[in-house]
Each structure stands twice: as C-alpha cells, then as structure tokens.
Scaffold this active site. Sequence first.
Site, PDB file in Angstrom:
ATOM      1  N   TYR A  44      10.953  -4.535  17.761  1.00 49.65           N
ATOM      2  CA  TYR A  44      11.143  -4.565  16.308  1.00 49.65           C
ATOM      3  C   TYR A  44      12.414  -5.325  15.943  1.00 49.65           C
ATOM      4  O   TYR A  44      12.401  -6.192  15.057  1.00 49.65           O
ATOM      5  CB  TYR A  44      11.193  -3.137  15.766  1.00 49.65           C
ATOM      6  N   SER A  58       0.813  -1.216   0.000  1.00 53.61           N
ATOM      7  CA  SER A  58       0.000   0.000   0.000  1.00 53.61           C
ATOM      8  C   SER A  58       0.847   1.268   0.000  1.00 53.61           C
ATOM      9  O   SER A  58       0.355   2.337  -0.380  1.00 53.61           O
ATOM     10  CB  SER A  58      -0.960   0.010   1.196  1.00 53.61           C
ATOM     11  N   SER A  59       2.109   1.166   0.404  1.00 59.63           N
ATOM     12  CA  SER A  59       2.969   2.353   0.450  1.00 59.63           C
ATOM     13  C   SER A  59       4.425   1.913   0.527  1.00 59.63           C
ATOM     14  O   SER A  59       4.736   0.724   0.642  1.00 59.63           O
ATOM     15  CB  SER A  59       2.625   3.231   1.665  1.00 59.63           C
TER      16      SER A  59
END
Length: 284
Positions: free
Chosen positions: A151, A11-12
Amino acid sequence: MEKVALITGTSSGIGLSAAVLLGQAGFHVVATMRNLAKSGPLKAHAETAGVKLSLRQLDVQEDGSIESCLGDVMAEHGRIDVLVNNAGAGYLGTLEQTPNVALRRTMDINFFGVWRVTRAVLPVMRAAGSGRIITVSSVGGLVGQVFNDAYCAAKFAVEGMMESLAPVAKRLGVHVSLVEPGPVNTEFVLSVQKAVESSPHASHPSGGDAYATMMNAYVAAVRQAFAAVGQTPDEVGRVIVEAATAAEPHFRYVTSDMAREFASRKFVDTTGDSVVALSGARLP
C-alpha cells in the site's frame, strides 16, 4: 456556468462525503464507482443533504470503462473542472506475506488507476486552460507504515507522480493537489482489518510465526489510534472542498495535527532514523 467535479470511488467513506460536500459547495458532481449496485448509501446521503448527483460507472482498472465514462460526461457537460482521484484499496502484510496477485491489485488500483484517470482527464483541462486534480493519498505516501509494504509503495508512487506533474500542469492552468489523511474511520479501514484477520497470512505467514506477534500488536495499536484520533470522512471531505475552491490551492494538504506531526519527521530528519523508530514503536 456550473462547474463539474468528477470523483472516483464514491460508494463509501471519503469519496461519498466528498461527493456530497462538493455538491453542497455548488459543483455538479459526477460520482463514480466500480459497482453501481453499491450506490445506495451515496444516494441516501445525498438525498438527506438535498444534493443532486450524477452517478456513473467507472472502474479505474479498465481503460475502456474510463474512456466510456469520460465520453459520457463530456457529451453531457462539455467540461471537467475538478478531478478527485479517491478510489483505493488497502492490503496489510509484509513483503513476505504479500502474494504477487495482491501486490498487483494494490498497485493497480492505488497507483495505475490514478495514472489512468488523470491521463484521461488532463487533456480536457489542458484544452480549457484550467482545472484542479486532487488525489487522495495518505500519510502512508510520505512515511512508510509497518505491514503496509504494498500500500505504501503505491502511495509513494502516487506522490512522486503528482509532485513531478504539478509544476508542468500549473503552467497549463491546472492545479495539482494531494490530500494526505492519517487515520480515518471508514469502511475501507474495516474491510482491510477484516481481511487480514481472516487471511491465513495473519496467523501463518511466510517464514513461520516470525511475524504473527508483531502483526497482532500492530493491529491492536492501529485500532487504538483510530479510536483515539481517527477523523471522520466528512472532515477529510471538507479538505477536498478547500482544495477544489481555494484561489491558490496548496500542493499538499495533510488533514490532521497527528498526521502533520508524524509526517514532519520526514522533512526534519534527513537520516530517516527517527521515522523508522517511530513506525516501529507499535511493534513488541
């Protein structure tokens, strides 16, 4: 016959760029995302570039979504030649600042999501005796980054999984590659920064104000680094195309000189002392 590339998280950012660039390189691209309502920027970019894409819904956190998408792709094309694991989510915070729900989400998207999709696609490639599995990792999968505890844990796990899988997959005709960017100027980064700035953990973390000064200094240093040396999504996308098309792809692609210099310390200093010192240099 036209080769088929399946990409998650398009999407991006890097996923969007990779989808369009692989289309320009001659692949039939199946561009997937969790929410197809966010496909507008990808469609516009592809139209401008003169590239036709197939859009599919795929949520890397849901086995049913993965199976449905792959079933449709195989029914239509009968093959998947390249898988690009790109879908990801960031979280800024120390161990104390990371709620269990955030930890689970970060691990689920960045690690278990890659595991699920790769496990679903690998049998297709194994049966064909060929294929490419390209996973967008991070320099944070090689070297721990302060305030990126969850992360980096997820990206380290991805690195270990793929490094273990690569020799076995190669015997089956399947090449495994990791793409490891440093700073990249994408909406992914902006969304993580906005989240930490609006989070109560940023100004009132567990442990009182113990982390506030360090967090503020870190965020300021990161902004400066991205402004000075941040890559564009297209620059990383071109590395993904290289991994998808090279006759003998590398296992590891570190995408910038800055990232290579930073990551190289991991391999030349086996004590890890210089890595910890360098990572901590952004703190007051």
